[in-house]
Motif scaffolding. Structure first.
Motif, PDB file in Angstrom:
ATOM      1  N   ASN A  79      46.979  96.005 -38.646  1.00 44.88           N
ATOM      2  CA  ASN A  79      46.538  94.446 -38.650  1.00 44.88           C
ATOM      3  C   ASN A  79      45.408  93.582 -37.117  1.00 44.88           C
ATOM      4  O   ASN A  79      46.741  94.631 -36.579  1.00 44.88           O
ATOM      5  N   VAL A  80      44.880  93.070 -37.424  1.00 44.93           N
ATOM      6  CA  VAL A  80      44.427  92.326 -36.384  1.00 44.93           C
ATOM      7  C   VAL A  80      45.009  91.561 -35.375  1.00 44.93           C
ATOM      8  O   VAL A  80      45.333  91.615 -33.720  1.00 44.93           O
ATOM      9  N   PHE A  81      46.570  90.684 -35.636  1.00 47.69           N
ATOM     10  CA  PHE A  81      46.862  90.178 -34.775  1.00 47.69           C
ATOM     11  C   PHE A  81      47.829  90.749 -34.322  1.00 47.69           C
ATOM     12  O   PHE A  81      47.759  90.512 -33.643  1.00 47.69           O
ATOM     13  N   LEU A  82      48.006  92.202 -34.789  1.00 49.08           N
ATOM     14  CA  LEU A  82      48.791  93.027 -34.674  1.00 49.08           C
ATOM     15  C   LEU A  82      48.367  94.402 -33.377  1.00 49.08           C
ATOM     16  O   LEU A  82      49.792  94.475 -32.306  1.00 49.08           O
ATOM     17  N   VAL A  83      47.282  93.909 -33.741  1.00 53.29           N
ATOM     18  CA  VAL A  83      46.645  94.638 -32.300  1.00 53.29           C
ATOM     19  C   VAL A  83      46.231  93.583 -30.410  1.00 53.29           C
ATOM     20  O   VAL A  83      47.557  93.928 -30.187  1.00 53.29           O
ATOM     21  N   VAL A  84      46.229  92.312 -31.472  1.00 58.95           N
ATOM     22  CA  VAL A  84      46.305  91.325 -29.753  1.00 58.95           C
ATOM     23  C   VAL A  84      47.789  91.498 -29.864  1.00 58.95           C
ATOM     24  O   VAL A  84      48.249  91.180 -28.525  1.00 58.95           O
ATOM     25  N   LEU A  85      48.669  91.585 -30.665  1.00 59.67           N
ATOM     26  CA  LEU A  85      49.925  91.384 -29.822  1.00 59.67           C
ATOM     27  C   LEU A  85      50.009  92.407 -29.050  1.00 59.67           C
ATOM     28  O   LEU A  85      50.967  92.151 -28.056  1.00 59.67           O
ATOM     29  N   PHE A  86      50.727  93.358 -29.565  1.00 55.70           N
ATOM     30  CA  PHE A  86      51.000  94.997 -29.038  1.00 55.70           C
ATOM     31  C   PHE A  86      49.836  95.266 -27.744  1.00 55.70           C
ATOM     32  O   PHE A  86      50.866  95.890 -27.090  1.00 55.70           O
TER      33      PHE A  86
END
Length: 191
Positions: free
Chosen positions: A29-36
Motif C-alpha cells: 500500500n503506497v500510503f503505508l509506504v509513505v507513512l512508515f
C-alpha cells in the motif's frame, strides 16, 4: 528510514522508491509506504536531536572528528554547515532541510544543539520528511509503468539526481524571492 535520518549514511532512495514500485504492482500500500517511511525518518531525526540536545556541541564535534564520525562520512565542517543553515533559516530550516541533499540527515543536530522546542521540531520534521517521502514514492510509482524491476536501481539513481537539482533550484528561488521582498520592503520604507 530510521537509519537514513540519523548520522549513518544510508540513502532513502534505496528504500522508498522500490517500495512504491511494489505498491504500484499491488504488492504493498503506497500510503503505508509513505507513512512508515515518515515515521522512521522522525525516529531517526529524534535520535540525532536527542544526542545533540543532551550531549551538546563538544560531544558532537568530537564524534564528527573521530574515526567513527569519518566512517559515517561526518566531519566538523559538515556539522558547522548544518548549524549555519539552521541559524540562517530558523525553525523552518528543519522543514526545508529535510528535502535538501547533504543537509537532510544532519539538520536535526543543530535543532538539538539550539534546544529547539521538540513539538515544533517533530512537526517540521514530519512535514519535511513526508514531502520527501511523497516525492520518492511518486518516483517509484511512476517508474513502475515503464521500467523493468531489474533496471529499477539505476533509474532511481538517475531520477534522484534530477529531483535533487529541481529541489535545490526551487529552494534557491524561494530564498531569492524572500530576499527580494525584504530588500524591496526596506527600500520602500526609506523612500
Amino acid at each position: 528510514m530510521l537509519i537514513e535520518s540519523t548520522f549513518i549514511p544510508f540513502p532513502s532512495e534505496v528504500v522508498v522508491p522500490p517500495a512504491a514500485y511494489n505498491a504500484a504492482a499491488g504488492e504493498m500500500n503506497v500510503f503505508l509506504v509513505v507513512l512508515f517511511a515518515t515515521i522512521g525518518a522522525d525516529l531517526g531525526a529524534t535520535i540525532n536531536y536527542a544526542i545533540a540536545y543532551f550531549f551538546g556541541r563538544p560531544f558532537i564535534y568530537r564524534f564528527a572528528n573521530s574515526k567513527w564520525g569519518k566512517m559515517c562520512l561526518l566531519n566538523q565542517q559538515k556539522i558547522e554547515k548544518s548549524e549555519k543553515f539552521f541559524t540562517d533559516h530558523g525553525v523552518t530550516a528543519t522543514l526545508v532541510g529535510r528535502v535538501l541533499p547533504g543537509i537532510r540527515q544532519l539538520i536535526s543536530i543543530p535543532a538539538g544543539l539550539a534546544k529547539m522546542n521538540f513539538g515544533k521540531f517533530i512537526l517540521y520534521t514530519t512535514i519535511g520528511a513526508g514531502i520527501w517521502n511523497c516525492i520518492l514514492a511518486t518516483m517509484g510509482w511512476y517508474l513502475h509503468s515503464f521500467v523493468p524491476k531489474n533496471e529499477l536501481a539505476s533509474k532511481v539513481d538517475e531520477y534522484s539526481e534530477y529531483i535533487k537539482i529541481v529541489i535545490i533550484l526551487a529552494v534557491l528561488l524561494v530564498i531569492g524571492w524572500f530576499v527580494a521582498k525584504t530588500l524591496l520592503k526596506r527600500y520602500r520604507s526609506r523612500h
